[in-house]
Design a protein around this motif. Structure first.
Motif, PDB file in Angstrom:
ATOM      1  N   GLU A   7     189.592  37.607  34.061  1.00  0.00           N
ATOM      2  CA  GLU A   7     190.646  38.406  33.370  1.00  0.00           C
ATOM      3  C   GLU A   7     189.995  39.728  33.012  1.00  0.00           C
ATOM      4  OE1 GLU A   7     193.999  39.527  32.048  1.00  0.00           O
ATOM      5  OE2 GLU A   7     193.915  37.774  33.034  1.00  0.00           O
TER       6      GLU A   7
ATOM      7  N   ARG B  46     189.463  42.026  35.797  1.00  0.00           N
ATOM      8  CA  ARG B  46     190.981  42.739  36.385  1.00  0.00           C
ATOM      9  C   ARG B  46     191.104  43.846  35.301  1.00  0.00           C
ATOM     10  NH1 ARG B  46     194.719  37.586  37.022  1.00  0.00           N
ATOM     11  NH2 ARG B  46     196.156  39.655  37.120  1.00  0.00           N
ATOM     12  N   SER B  47     190.943  43.504  34.037  1.00  0.00           N
ATOM     13  CA  SER B  47     191.277  44.606  32.804  1.00  0.00           C
ATOM     14  C   SER B  47     190.470  45.638  33.341  1.00  0.00           C
ATOM     15  CB  SER B  47     191.316  44.242  31.599  1.00  0.00           C
ATOM     16  OG  SER B  47     189.750  43.844  31.480  1.00  0.00           O
TER      17      SER B  47
ATOM     18  N   ASP C 107     189.631  46.831  36.391  1.00  0.00           N
ATOM     19  CA  ASP C 107     190.259  47.039  37.844  1.00  0.00           C
ATOM     20  C   ASP C 107     189.022  46.894  38.602  1.00  0.00           C
ATOM     21  OD1 ASP C 107     192.031  48.038  39.502  1.00  0.00           O
ATOM     22  OD2 ASP C 107     191.300  50.298  39.360  1.00  0.00           O
TER      23      ASP C 107
ATOM     24  N   GLU D 209     187.451  44.142  41.481  1.00  0.00           N
ATOM     25  CA  GLU D 209     187.610  43.120  42.434  1.00  0.00           C
ATOM     26  C   GLU D 209     186.753  41.804  42.106  1.00  0.00           C
ATOM     27  OE1 GLU D 209     186.709  42.608  47.043  1.00  0.00           O
ATOM     28  OE2 GLU D 209     187.741  44.118  46.676  1.00  0.00           O
TER      29      GLU D 209
ATOM     30  N   CYS E   7     191.810  34.753  41.023  1.00  0.00           N
ATOM     31  CA  CYS E   7     190.927  35.413  41.875  1.00  0.00           C
ATOM     32  C   CYS E   7     191.199  35.290  43.232  1.00  0.00           C
ATOM     33  CB  CYS E   7     189.559  34.517  41.524  1.00  0.00           C
ATOM     34  SG  CYS E   7     188.119  35.283  42.660  1.00  0.00           S
ATOM     35  N   ARG E   8     191.235  36.721  43.823  1.00  0.00           N
ATOM     36  CA  ARG E   8     191.888  36.824  45.204  1.00  0.00           C
ATOM     37  C   ARG E   8     190.938  36.460  46.338  1.00  0.00           C
ATOM     38  NH1 ARG E   8     194.573  42.208  47.439  1.00  0.00           N
ATOM     39  NH2 ARG E   8     195.204  41.275  49.580  1.00  0.00           N
TER      40      ARG E   8
END
Length: 748
Positions: free
Chosen positions: A687, A690-691, A693, A695, A715-716
């Motif tokens: 998290e 992601r905040s 930006d 990956e 998580c991608r």
């Protein structure tokens, strides 16, 4: 060339004459001092020179055969103009010196650092200087070291001057004595001559009538001893001024001279009446009448400053300047002396676990203070027979003359406990541990070099065992070291050949689609017997500077070649990630080399990624790494932070070292389906990333349950054996050409 002239030139030249050193023979103590200055400051040349009226005369030199120069050409003519060191970083850029024949011709001086030398404050007679034929800089520590060495030089000059005065006084005394004998006025004239010379050389004359037992002193002898002129003199009262061990030495010298009717010379400590401890030199002769000794006479000189100068020179040569412990050379000499004396000593080597991290994170001031504290703790060890040394960096050594294994184990336990004690610096508390290696061979002792090498192997084993402990040397350690050296030799040869050191590629998979989103290049060594080894088998190669550079070039070349081929064929490999070590950032052109390779390969910059670990963030090459990474990112190369969460680095470091990708270490993914705390920490990292930006890639996915949890946490991307093992370039190319069907099934 115009030469600068001090305002007190007349007084200065008079001081040079008084020094009586010009054109005197070379002296080992002066040569040793200059050689020590050159060694400690890492220069090519050094001089101790006296500036005369029209010339610079060289008393001692190292690295150059200059004997004297004109004063107009001498850098030291400028050094004596101020009490501060004169530092010329590049003589060709200094208008005072750029046309100097000593710069344009031999010895081709480019760098100069000199400290003025004064016997009396404010009256400089010359300088102590170090030189180089390349531009250099002198750190604050270097300036301080040069000043300390200049203090030793000043005391050596003072000792030389006093010795010359003493010689002259002695010569004059002998001449006067003969004249007094002829004129029957020996005693009175002798006293006058001695008193006149004593004021110059801080010495006095004495005589003892062997027939009457009468003891006589010159006036300056009373001053030297701090006694009133009417103090009663007896041999016993004078001898009581010496400490007991010195008194025995003096009495032994007197007894030997008495038996042989000869001279004696004594140097030792004496306590003046006011309690001041002095070092004195005594010279004694005997007068014979018809072969019978009737009178003993001589001179006593206060040589406290001369002795201090000699001791300081010894300390500089034998002791570590930071901690005051023995240095490497003196420690090795001590061990050699033990071996030569028939002692079978134990050698203990230890260093500080995590010291580099603290040094890099908080600065060398803290690191130096910690090393000083370690030395202070070592001095508290209860056995006086243990000799301690600092070998360099955070590496220390002990020599223990005892052979009892239990006693050595107790020493190691004490050492680990003592270093583990918390230490306060400012408002922070630090704790470090130590790894200890002990070498002591039963039976016949090993040679010096073997003994130290065995202790080093034991230290290596202690570190491999998890640190914060100690290990005794055994033969298996040497066998293992030989095996590592053999592996390193074979790997170096394989890398030189090129074909046996290759890259394997592990896919980074999009967890939503199961498709390959990128590849990580992993180094593999394909041996002649068919085995394939990973970096762990040849990890020592990465600590060899030259070999590490070749590995980095090899990896970059192979990765770019594969990317170029697959890009030209239209294969969907995404990007290839290569790992960069902290050692590679020594090269300030690293970013340019990588970008040039990308251009030569004819691929977009996005086809290559670089991965770094916290080793780079915490190294002393941090600022250079930031510049290189920034250059790569501006060109379109993405940067990943590998093994995140395993060490000291945290998300706060990313504010100073911006990256594009965070790779969550496999230690968080393992057991994710069984440990809720790991799941919570992993979710927080994802998290936060992601905040920012960034990956996120999860490493070490080996089960469907781990994959599903990672995907559910947002998580991608992921890596791991479940999603694809590392394979060679041909196998990966086939998988890419086949449309990555296996990867799509893994994402289902």
């Amino acid at each position: 060339m115009t030469r600068p002239i001090p305002l007190n030139e007349a007084e200065r030249l008079a001081e040079v004459v008084e020094l009586d050193i010009l054109d005197s023979p070379r002296e080992p103590s002066f040569d040793a001092l200059v050689e020590l200055a050159v060694e400690m400051l890492g220069m090519k040349m050094g001089l101790l020179s006296i500036v005369d009226r029209d010339r610079q005369w060289i008393k001692a030199g190292c690295g150059t055969d200059m004997q004297e120069t004109s004063r107009a050409d001498a850098f030291c003519s400028h050094a004596i103009m101020s009490d501060d060191p004169l530092v010329v970083e590049d003589a060709l850029l200094d208008e005072r010196f750029r046309d100097n024949p000593l710069v344009r011709g031999r010895p081709f001086i480019r760098f100069y650092a000199g400290v003025p030398l004064s016997v009396r404050p404010g009256v400089a007679v010359g300088s102590l200087c170090v030189l180089d034929d390349k531009p250099r800089r002198l750190s604050a520590i270097g300036r301080s070291t040069l000043r300390r060495l200049a203090d030793v030089a000043r005391m050596l000059l003072l000792g030389h001057m006093n010795a010359r005065k003493m010689e002259k006084v002695a010569e004059e005394l002998r001449a006067r004595h003969a004249e007094i004998e002829r004129q029957k006025e020996r005693l009175e004239l002798q006293k006058r001559v001695v008193d006149a010379g004593s004021q110059l050389a801080n010495m006095g004359a004495w005589e003892f009538d062997l027939q009457t037992g009468q003891y006589s002193w010159s006036d300056s002898m009373y001053v030297l001893h701090g006694l009133p002129r009417d103090h009663p003199l007896t041999l016993e009262s004078v001898h009581r001024l010496y400490p007991e061990h010195e008194r025995r030495r003096l009495q032994d010298a007197i007894e030997h001279a008495t038996r042989t009717n000869g001279e004696f010379k004594f140097e030792g400590q004496m306590d003046a009446a006011d309690g001041t401890r002095k070092v004195v030199r005594i010279l004694s002769r005997v007068e014979l009448a018809n072969g019978v000794p009737v009178r003993r006479y001589g001179w006593k000189q206060d040589i406290t400053e001369e002795h201090a100068a000699r001791q300081k020179l010894i300390d500089l040569a034998e002791r570590d300047p930071l901690t005051g412990l023995l240095n490497r050379n003196r420690f090795k000499d001590h061990v050699a002396e033990q071996l030569a004396a028939g002692v079978n000593p134990a050698v203990v080597l230890f260093d500080l676990d995590g010291f580099k991290d603290i040094n890099d994170s908080y600065g060398h001031a803290l690191g130096d203070a910690f090393l000083v504290e370690i030395a202070r703790r070592l001095r508290r060890f209860p056995l006086d027979s243990v000799v301690a040394a600092r070998l360099g960096g955070d590496e220390f050594a002990l020599c223990l003359p005892h052979t009892d294994r239990l006693e050595m184990a107790i020493l190691a336990e004490w050492l680990c406990a003592e270093i583990r004690r918390p230490w306060l610096w400012g408002a922070r508390t630090f704790e470090l541990t130590t790894s200890v290696g002990i070498a002591h061979l039963e039976g016949a002792p090993a040679g010096l070099d073997d003994l130290i090498r065995y202790a080093d192997l034991a230290l290596y084993a202690a570190k491999q065992s998890g640190r914060n402990g100690y290990r005794f040397y055994d033969e298996t350690m040497r066998e293992e070291a030989d095996r590592r050296m053999e592996v390193l030799h074979d790997f170096r040869r394989a890398l030189r050949a090129g074909g046996d050191v290759v890259l394997h590629y592990q896919p980074k998979v999009d967890l939503r689609t199961g498709r390959i989103a990128g590849l990580e290049a992993l180094l593999r060594w394909q041996r002649a017997d068919g085995t394939v080894l990973g970096p762990g088998a040849f990890k020592d190669a990465f600590h060899d500077t030259a070999l590490s550079d070749r590995i980095g070039t090899h990896v970059l070349t192979q990765a770019l070649a594969a990317a170029s081929r697959w890009h030209a064929c239209g294969l969907p490999f995404g990007s290839i990630a290569i790992n960069l070590s902290a050692l590679q950032f020594r090269d300030q052109d690293l970013a340019d080399v990588i970008l040039h390779g990308i251009g030569e390969a004819g691929i977009p910059a996005r086809c290559l990624q670089v991965e770094i670990t916290e080793e780079v963030l915490l190294s002393n090459r941090f600022s250079r790494a930031v510049e290189s990474i920034d250059t790569l990112r501006r060109a379109g190369v993405k940067v990943a932070f590998d093994d995140f969460g395993t060490g000291y680095a945290s998300l706060t470091h990313l504010c100073d070292f911006p990256v594009d990708i965070i790779k969550i270490d496999r230690s968080f993914v393992t057991g994710l389906d069984r440990q809720s705390r790991k799941k919570a920490i992993t979710a927080s990292v994802i998290e936060l990333a992601r905040s920012l930006d960034l990956e996120v890639v999860a490493e070490g996915i080996e089960t469907p349950a781990q994959r599903d949890i990672i995907r559910s946490l947002g998580c991608r991307f992921g890596q791991g054996y479940l999603l694809g093992r590392p394979v060679d370039a041909a196998a990966m190319e086939a998988r890419l050409a086949a449309g990555d069907a296996g990867a799509r099934r893994a994402g289902s």
